[in-house]
Design an enzyme around this catalytic site. Structure first.
Site, PDB file in Angstrom:
ATOM      1  N   GLY A  13       0.728  -1.099  -0.059  1.00  0.00           N
ATOM      2  CA  GLY A  13       0.017  -0.019  -0.091  1.00  0.00           C
ATOM      3  C   GLY A  13       0.904   1.135  -0.120  1.00  0.00           C
ATOM      4  N   SER A  47      -4.436  -4.211   1.847  1.00  0.00           N
ATOM      5  CA  SER A  47      -5.120  -4.556   3.143  1.00  0.00           C
ATOM      6  C   SER A  47      -6.009  -3.487   3.246  1.00  0.00           C
ATOM      7  CB  SER A  47      -4.254  -5.173   3.982  1.00  0.00           C
ATOM      8  OG  SER A  47      -5.223  -5.350   5.122  1.00  0.00           O
ATOM      9  N   VAL A  55       4.466   9.082   6.106  1.00  0.00           N
ATOM     10  CA  VAL A  55       5.131  10.278   6.178  1.00  0.00           C
ATOM     11  C   VAL A  55       6.220  10.392   4.843  1.00  0.00           C
ATOM     12  CG1 VAL A  55       5.177   9.983   8.741  1.00  0.00           C
ATOM     13  CG2 VAL A  55       7.114   8.882   7.422  1.00  0.00           C
ATOM     14  N   LYS A  86      11.450  22.212  -4.942  1.00  0.00           N
ATOM     15  CA  LYS A  86      12.534  22.125  -3.876  1.00  0.00           C
ATOM     16  C   LYS A  86      13.806  22.389  -4.520  1.00  0.00           C
ATOM     17  CE  LYS A  86      14.453  18.705  -0.606  1.00  0.00           C
ATOM     18  NZ  LYS A  86      14.011  17.233  -0.086  1.00  0.00           N
TER      19      LYS A  86
END
Length: 283
Positions: A13, A47, A55, A86
């Site tokens: 996931g 799942s 994070v 960035k």
């Protein structure tokens, strides 16, 4: 040319899971040009009972190449993911004297001054009083100081830069891309894994369904369902030397001008450090 596996199953996931699916789907799409054979089927098994880590919202410049490979433009994904540019990372207060420095991303524009910088570093190592502050040598540092976005620079300059983004929204974007490419998204929890040596034969789900594939990809994170558990591959722990073992995400208000915040800030604290990552809607 080696034949592609006809069935691929990705277990896990999160962002890594969807990135894997998108990359494989795009690779298959490119390889199937002028080929009449049926395309391999990619199935993602996720799942409903296990959450993702969630994070990490700052990338390296390699994320640009990933989207280039997918054929996805910045306009298409950045706005959806509240992303900002960035140019590097500011490391602040990392010495007892409270010193800080900016770590820039290296670009082709920096070739002449980079040679000067590395020469100065070598002389400094031999005791000479040389200026070794990277902010004085690299384009990215100047752009951050002046608030110059990569969009304002000609594409021919070949800048290297990265992004800040909402990881959850990026996962949603990649999910949509993958499904458009024919990837099958299946919700289910692994009950058992049948392995033969270092090869996985099939996966059994809680409801008894069996998933067979020629290629399995493990994106199950710390659990390591396939590699660490089913195939018993050795996990090397660094717990005795990594003293910081937790992260706390605290969303705060957005900076007034996102284009002026072209850097990730890494601020040293007494026990660990603080990341400061600016998005368009929050920090």
């Amino acid at each position: 040319m080696k034949a592609l596996p006809q069935d691929i199953v990705i277990v896990g996931g999160g962002t890594a899971y969807w990135m894997s699916a998108c990359y494989l789907a795009r690779a298959i799409e490119l390889s199937q040009t002028n080929v009449k054979a049926p395309a391999p089927q990619i199935t993602l098994l996720e799942s409903a009972d296990i959450s993702t880590v969630g994070v990490g919202e700052g990338s390296t410049p390699y994320l640009r190449y990933f989207f280039d490979y997918l054929g996805v433009t910045e306009d298409a994904w950045m706005q959806h993911c509240n992303a900002t540019y960035k140019m590097g990372i500011s490391f602040e207060k990392w010495t007892s004297a409270g010193d800080s420095y900016f770590h820039p991303f290296f670009s082709a524009l920096d070739m002449p001054t980079a040679d000067m910088y590395f020469s100065a570093v070598n002389k400094r190592r031999h005791g000479y009083a040389e200026d070794v502050n990277p902010s004085h040598y690299f384009t990215a540092a100047h752009m951050v100081n002046e608030g110059i976005s990569p969009q304002a620079v000609s594409s021919s300059a070949n800048l290297d830069y990265a992004y800040h983004f909402d990881a959850g929204l990026l996962g949603d974007f990649l999910k949509h891309y993958a499904k458009q490419k024919g990837v099958c998204h299946k919700i289910g929890t692994v009950q058992d894994i049948a392995a033969n040596g270092q090869n996985i034969d099939h996966i059994v789900l809680h409801d008894g369904e069996v998933l067979k594939a020629e290629l399995f990809v493990d994106c199950s994170g710390f659990r390591g369902l396939l590699g660490k558990q089913a195939l018993a591959r050795t996990f090397t722990s660094y717990a005795d030397t990594l003293f910081n073992d937790a992260a706390v995400a605290i969303p705060s208000v957005a900076v007034a001008q996102p284009t002026k915040a072209l850097q990730t800030r890494s601020i040293a604290l007494k026990h660990g450090w603080q990341w400061h990552i600016p998005l368009t809607n929050r920090t």
